[in-house]
Design a protein around this motif. Structure first.
Motif, PDB file in Angstrom:
ATOM      1  N   ASN A 125      12.384 -22.591   9.630  1.00 12.16           N
ATOM      2  CA  ASN A 125      11.379 -21.588   9.288  1.00 12.16           C
ATOM      3  C   ASN A 125       9.993 -22.123   9.578  1.00 12.16           C
ATOM      4  O   ASN A 125       9.700 -23.291   9.336  1.00 12.16           O
ATOM      5  CB  ASN A 125      11.474 -21.222   7.807  1.00 12.16           C
TER       6      ASN A 125
ATOM      7  N   CYS B  37      23.149 -17.179  -0.554  1.00 12.63           N
ATOM      8  CA  CYS B  37      21.831 -17.667  -0.137  1.00 12.63           C
ATOM      9  C   CYS B  37      21.574 -19.048  -0.730  1.00 12.63           C
ATOM     10  O   CYS B  37      20.993 -19.915  -0.076  1.00 12.63           O
ATOM     11  CB  CYS B  37      20.728 -16.718  -0.599  1.00 12.63           C
ATOM     12  N   ALA B  98      11.620 -15.549  -2.820  1.00 16.00           N
ATOM     13  CA  ALA B  98      11.456 -15.802  -1.396  1.00 16.00           C
ATOM     14  C   ALA B  98      10.271 -16.715  -1.121  1.00 16.00           C
ATOM     15  O   ALA B  98      10.204 -17.367  -0.086  1.00 16.00           O
ATOM     16  CB  ALA B  98      11.277 -14.483  -0.650  1.00 16.00           C
ATOM     17  N   TRP B 168      16.946 -18.480   4.560  1.00 17.96           N
ATOM     18  CA  TRP B 168      17.193 -18.044   3.187  1.00 17.96           C
ATOM     19  C   TRP B 168      15.995 -17.314   2.605  1.00 17.96           C
ATOM     20  O   TRP B 168      16.150 -16.390   1.800  1.00 17.96           O
ATOM     21  CB  TRP B 168      17.624 -19.209   2.291  1.00 17.96           C
ATOM     22  N   ARG B 169      14.789 -17.686   3.010  1.00 13.99           N
ATOM     23  CA  ARG B 169      13.616 -16.986   2.470  1.00 13.99           C
ATOM     24  C   ARG B 169      13.602 -15.537   2.929  1.00 13.99           C
ATOM     25  O   ARG B 169      13.367 -14.618   2.146  1.00 13.99           O
ATOM     26  CB  ARG B 169      12.335 -17.671   2.913  1.00 13.99           C
ATOM     27  N   GLY B 170      13.850 -15.358   4.234  1.00 14.14           N
ATOM     28  CA  GLY B 170      13.864 -14.001   4.756  1.00 14.14           C
ATOM     29  C   GLY B 170      14.983 -13.189   4.124  1.00 14.14           C
ATOM     30  O   GLY B 170      14.823 -12.007   3.841  1.00 14.14           O
ATOM     31  N   SER B 171      16.117 -13.834   3.906  1.00 15.74           N
ATOM     32  CA  SER B 171      17.242 -13.124   3.295  1.00 15.74           C
ATOM     33  C   SER B 171      16.910 -12.702   1.881  1.00 15.74           C
ATOM     34  O   SER B 171      17.240 -11.589   1.467  1.00 15.74           O
ATOM     35  CB  SER B 171      18.496 -14.002   3.296  1.00 15.74           C
ATOM     36  N   LEU B 172      16.260 -13.588   1.121  1.00 10.19           N
ATOM     37  CA  LEU B 172      15.875 -13.206  -0.240  1.00 10.19           C
ATOM     38  C   LEU B 172      14.903 -12.037  -0.204  1.00 10.19           C
ATOM     39  O   LEU B 172      14.961 -11.134  -1.038  1.00 10.19           O
ATOM     40  CB  LEU B 172      15.244 -14.395  -0.973  1.00 10.19           C
ATOM     41  N   LEU B 173      14.015 -12.051   0.787  1.00 13.12           N
ATOM     42  CA  LEU B 173      13.057 -10.948   0.934  1.00 13.12           C
ATOM     43  C   LEU B 173      13.799  -9.633   1.158  1.00 13.12           C
ATOM     44  O   LEU B 173      13.497  -8.605   0.546  1.00 13.12           O
ATOM     45  CB  LEU B 173      12.145 -11.245   2.125  1.00 13.12           C
TER      46      LEU B 173
END
Lengths: 271, 433
Positions: A125, B37, B98, B168-173
């Protein structure tokens, strides 16, 4: 004459025997181990020279894993066949003869480093730390690891945002504060041992922080739209209800009922 | 009696079931997605896998401990606002997660906040379904709870794709955005507007309902029964893949076994609800039957030592385990009366958090048994024993042997009109004792 020749033969025989005897006692049985590779098979072999005690069996081992056990065989020339080639099965194999005491020999299959990336394609990321890992499971172990970027420039440990951690058969390249333009691309991990080099490629993709933003906004918009539709549908189905609180209504029951909505029920509940 | 305004037509009940279906999917599906996640977090915060997994456990704990809060709030304000608020909180929990920069952020956001949001969503939704289907509660609840199975199945392959594409950040978003759909589900829970005067005496305060339940012997036994059930119920879900691999299945086949179980679970929820929907059905007896069967299935599971055998037994387990779900939430009406159904569900959820603690991987009794004995056989036997123990407790309930007249549903049908949506009177309709 004949008698003299006999004596000379006897002395020679005695000398040879003596040599053999001393030679034997000094070093114990000699085991010659070798391997050959052909037609997709790797054949390991051990040959034991004269041994004092009888051979009761033998076994093959790789490290602490037993590969093959043969009991009751008194063969002095033994083989072990592996499907595959030497690159895939490098290591130090032991052939063990069940004599008293046991006699061990080694067959060392050595190759250039067979390097493999943990994951051929890595994702990171933007702004976070990316980790690229390579490992080599072959024998002999790797002496040095180096990393290169796709344009052949070496990656120096400690420079810029790079940190390389190499331990024996594994190497890790960490890139801090990933940037999409600078860090996306192929990376090569190079390993060297006494037989030569080996390498693997890892591709790094850096995800934009905003990538998930558009779908997010889309779904939130959908939520707002649906909630609005549901409420509007409800209002349209019962247009009276909006005015009901003010509306006296035709029947007493009705007005009672309409007033109930916020007041009566609460009070009743409070009792 | 003439009704003021326009009461939602009976057909709107199906919209409510739809909303409840959606919320079951998003709550339990969200929980599952969260677990996946968390698995992808890796060493992002320098924490070990065990510590990260506690985030999921915090969410479950929040969800269950918040049960009484959900029922109390929806009794006071109606289901719709509470569920919509809960949906908002759940979404915010994921959204904040996120952007987490430390593990503690995740505990608070995705763990506590999202879990709390779910607590405000789950119990009130079941209450709303009960309100709209007073005579066919089990069927409606079964249909609604099937949402968890369907969404859970869909998310299985979807989340790894999301993780790959967005991290994982995008998925949590994205899960945050999906969770906001809980507000849509809440919007569907239109308050029932039925104004017929009730001949009953004014109901006591709402709080008395909750407190009264704490002294209600049969209810406590019922809740204890499910604490026991929970201790065994989740063993196949948690250890299923590992067990499948133990008997020789590879990863793909293990996944297939779990998928089959999930499908059977969903079907079981609907079928059991339909079977129990007849007015003469005794929910408690059905519940007893299904939980005994589930216990037996668990006892037999260790016998599944081939892919085919394990799949067949897992299918049986899944079906029976799913069957328990709608009956658990509607059978309690036979114990405490339909009037206190909502509070009972909330309280039961709180008690159940104890049982599920035994089931979560980190404190797992079954995991410990496995380490002790070398494989999962004893773990499954223990799980079956818990199920059977819980079933026996259900047998001891006084309502078990009564005829259908005394169950909440039929009486409820006569006195159905209750003011303001989910306003539930706190007078028990048929005190069992």
């Amino acid at each position: 004459m004949a008698a003299g020749a006999d004596v000379r033969c006897a002395v020679l025989a005695l000398l040879v025997l003596g040599l053999l005897a001393t030679g034997g006692d000094a070093t114990g049985p000699v085991i010659i181990g070798q391997y050959s590779s052909s037609a997709g098979k790797l054949i390991l072999s051990c040959n034991i020279s004269v041994s004092d005690t009888p051979i009761k069996g033998h076994k093959w081992m790789l490290g602490d894993k037993t590969l093959k056990v043969e009991e009751g065989s008194s063969a002095s020339y033994i083989t072990y066949t592996i499907e595959g080639n030497e690159e895939e099965h490098s290591g130090v194999y032991e052939c063990i003869y069940e004599t008293n005491p046991v006699a061990k020999g080694n067959v060392s299959v050595e190759v250039q480093p067979q390097v493999v990336a943990y994951k051929k394609s890595e994702h990171g990321n933007e702004g976070d730390t990316g980790v690229l890992t390579c490992k080599s499971l072959s024998y002999p172990p790797v002496k040095t690891w180096t990393w290169y970027k796709s344009d052949q420039t070496p990656v120096v440990n400690g420079s810029d945002r790079y940190i390389i951690k190499s331990t024996g058969n594994k190497t890790e390249l960490r890139i801090h504060k990933l940037s999409i333009e600078q860090d996306t691309g192929d990376y090569y991990c190079n390993a060297t041992n006494s037989w030569g080099p080996g390498s693997a490629t890892v591709n790094l993709r850096v995800r934009s922080r905003l990538a998930a933003l558009w779908p997010f906004l889309g779904i939130v918009a959908e939520v707002l739209v649906l909630v609005t539709i549901i409420f509007i549908y409800e209002k349209r189905r019962k247009p009276d209800e909006v005015l009901d609180d003010d509306d006296g209504g035709s029947a007493p029951l009705k007005s009672n009922a309409t007033n109930h909505k916020d007041k009566n029920v609460r009070q009743r509940n409070a009792n | 009696a003439f009704m003021a305004g326009v009461s939602p037509s009976p057909r709107w009940g199906w919209a409510v079931v739809g909303g409840a279906f959606l919320q079951a999917g998003l709550v339990f599906g969200g929980l599952r997605a969260l677990g996946l996640c968390l698995g992808a977090l890796g060493g992002s915060f320098g924490a070990q896998a065990g510590a990260v997994a506690w985030v999921g456990s915090a969410a479950i704990a929040s969800l269950q401990l918040g049960g009484p809060l959900g029922s109390a709030l929806s009794t006071r304000y109606g289901a719709r606002p509470v569920v919509m608020a809960g949906g908002f909180l759940a979404g915010m929990g994921f959204l904040l997660g996120a952007f987490a920069t430390r593990l503690s952020h995740l505990y608070l956001s995705v763990g506590l906040l999202a879990g709390l949001g779910w607590a405000l969503v789950f119990t009130p939704s079941l209450g709303a379904v009960s309100r709209y289907f007073p005579t066919r509660r089990a069927m409606a609840t079964g249909l609604a709870m099937a949402g968890a199975s369907v969404v859970g199945l869909a998310l299985g392959p979807l989340i790894p794709l999301l993780l790959d594409a967005y991290g994982w950040r995008g998925s949590l978003l994205l899960l945050a955005a999906l969770s906001f759909n809980l507000m849509v589900a809440g919007a569907l829970l239109r308050p029932l507007d039925v104004p017929i005067e009730s001949p009953r005496p004014p109901p006591p305060r709402g709080q008395a309902g909750l407190r009264g339940l704490l002294h209600h012997g049969p209810f406590l036994r019922y809740a204890l029964a499910f604490v026991l059930v929970d201790a065994g119920y989740y063993v196949p879900h948690v250890h299923g893949p590992a067990r499948a691999q133990e008997v020789g299945c590879d990863e793909q086949r293990a996944g297939l076994v779990m998928a089959v179980t999930a499908v059977a679970d969903g079907v079981g929820r609907v079928v059991a609800g339909l079977l129990a929907a007849r007015p003469t059905a005794s929910l408690l007896r059905h519940l007893f039957a299904w939980s005994v069967l589930t216990g037996l299935a668990l006892l037999l599971l260790p016998l599944g030592t081939s892919f085919g055998g394990l799949t067949a037994l897992a299918l049986a387990y899944g079906f029976c385990a799913g069957a328990i779900v709608p009956l658990q939430f509607t059978g309690v009406a036979e114990v405490v009366g339909a009037g206190r159904l909502l509070h009972a569900i909330g309280l039961m959820q709180m008690f159940e958090s104890v049982g599920s603690l035994l089931g979560i991987p980190q404190c797992s009794l079954s995991g410990w048994l496995r380490d002790l004995t070398g494989d999962f056989k004893v773990s499954f036997l223990a799980a079956g024993a818990f199920l059977l123990a819980g079933s026996l407790l259900i047998l001891t309930l006084p309502s078990f042997f009564r005829t259908s007249q005394s169950d909440g549903s039929s009486i409820e049908g006569v006195l159905d009109p209750v003011p303001k949506g989910l306003e539930l009177s706190s007078v028990p309709l048929s005190p069992p004792n």
